[in-house]
Design an enzyme around this catalytic site. Sequence first.
Site, PDB file in Angstrom:
ATOM      1  N   GLY A  14      40.825  53.785  78.456  1.00 39.18           N
ATOM      2  CA  GLY A  14      40.239  53.786  77.118  1.00 39.18           C
ATOM      3  C   GLY A  14      40.778  52.713  76.190  1.00 39.18           C
ATOM      4  NE  ARG A  94      28.962  61.241  87.155  1.00 42.16           N
ATOM      5  CZ  ARG A  94      28.668  61.901  88.271  1.00 42.16           C
ATOM      6  NH1 ARG A  94      29.363  61.665  89.365  1.00 42.16           N
ATOM      7  NH2 ARG A  94      27.698  62.782  88.306  1.00 42.16           N
ATOM      8  CG  LEU A  96      24.807  57.170  81.724  1.00 46.14           C
ATOM      9  CD1 LEU A  96      24.733  56.624  80.302  1.00 46.14           C
ATOM     10  CD2 LEU A  96      25.446  58.551  81.731  1.00 46.14           C
ATOM     11  CG  HIS A 112      29.847  44.429  83.555  1.00 51.89           C
ATOM     12  ND1 HIS A 112      30.084  45.480  84.421  1.00 51.89           N
ATOM     13  CD2 HIS A 112      29.768  43.312  84.319  1.00 51.89           C
ATOM     14  CE1 HIS A 112      30.139  45.000  85.656  1.00 51.89           C
ATOM     15  NE2 HIS A 112      29.947  43.698  85.615  1.00 51.89           N
ATOM     16  CG  ASP A 148      27.014  46.846  85.188  1.00 54.38           C
ATOM     17  OD1 ASP A 148      27.326  47.568  84.224  1.00 54.38           O
ATOM     18  OD2 ASP A 148      27.633  46.856  86.257  1.00 54.38           O
ATOM     19  CE  LYS A 174      40.329  46.630  80.577  1.00 52.56           C
ATOM     20  NZ  LYS A 174      41.284  47.631  80.755  1.00 52.56           N
ATOM     21  CB  ALA A 176      37.862  38.219  76.129  1.00 50.54           C
ATOM     22  CD  GLU A 177      36.618  44.155  79.184  1.00 53.83           C
ATOM     23  OE1 GLU A 177      36.373  45.342  78.919  1.00 53.83           O
ATOM     24  OE2 GLU A 177      37.020  43.786  80.299  1.00 53.83           O
TER      25      GLU A 177
HETATM   26  C1  GRF Z   1      36.710  47.452  81.161  1.00 54.22           C
HETATM   27  O1  GRF Z   1      37.079  46.313  81.884  1.00 54.22           O
HETATM   28  C2  GRF Z   1      35.234  47.506  80.941  1.00 54.22           C
HETATM   29  O2  GRF Z   1      34.662  46.243  80.790  1.00 54.22           O
HETATM   30  C3  GRF Z   1      34.755  48.160  82.205  1.00 54.22           C
HETATM   31  O3  GRF Z   1      35.725  49.131  82.499  1.00 54.22           O
HETATM   32  C4  GRF Z   1      36.974  48.730  81.961  1.00 54.22           C
HETATM   33  C5  GRF Z   1      37.468  49.845  81.093  1.00 54.22           C
HETATM   34  O4  GRF Z   1      38.775  49.613  80.615  1.00 54.22           O
HETATM   35  N1  GRF Z   1      33.418  48.677  82.047  1.00 54.22           N
HETATM   36  P1  GRF Z   1      39.369  50.511  79.455  1.00 54.22           P
HETATM   37  O5  GRF Z   1      39.309  51.960  79.905  1.00 54.22           O
HETATM   38  O6  GRF Z   1      38.563  50.263  78.210  1.00 54.22           O
HETATM   39  O7  GRF Z   1      40.791  50.037  79.309  1.00 54.22           O
END
Ligand code: GRF
Length: 193
Positions: A14, A94, A96, A112, A148, A174, A176-177
């Site tokens: 998370g 999962r 959906l 993603h 995706d 991560k 960058a996410e």
């Molecule tokens: C992330 O890399 C996200 O892009 C992918 O799953 C991972 C989840 O990581 N869908 P976290 O639980 O947010 O640390």
Amino acid sequence: MRKRRVAVLISGAGSNMAALIDAGLAPDTAFEVVLAVSNIANAGGLAVAEAKGVAVQTIPHAAFGRDRAAHERAIDEALKAHGVEMVALAGYMRVLTPWLVGGWRGRMINIHPSLLPLYPGLDTHARALAAGDAEAGCTVHGVTEGVDEGPILGQVRVPVLHDDTPASLAERVKTAEHRLYPRVLHAVCNTLD
Ligand code: GRF
């Protein structure tokens, strides 16, 4: 400005959820995270959400056996009970069904860890390295029935370094996410009716 009520669906650590919760606390952000839902009972992210004062709900798919529809009905009920207006999938592992996706069309997004349409599915970093890509990154997209797939709402690119492993690349992506997801969610919430 009224903040949009967001639920985050997780299955794991998370860290993206935490980034969204934190971003939602800023007064000028268009959303607040009001609920974290996990399909895994002991997902690390549940304790993170609780510590940040966000309501959590565990809805284990295992408890529903093969009845995917019943599991998703339970999720949908939780979302509605919390007045959720927008759903962010963040490491929710999962697929959906069209029923839940259709019910939240235009109000459900996913992050993603690749530059979609490259590398949908799993093991994105290993696949990018195996392909010899010079760049990797992450994508936030609207959720549609295909895994995706769905309209791309934002991307961040990062360099691939010559000595990268899947783990080191994952870490760079991560980071960058965590910048991308709050930015895109804010923008999407600003366009909601
Ligand atoms: C992330 O890399 C996200 O892009 C992918 O799953 C991972 C989840 O990581 N869908 P976290 O639980 O947010 O640390």
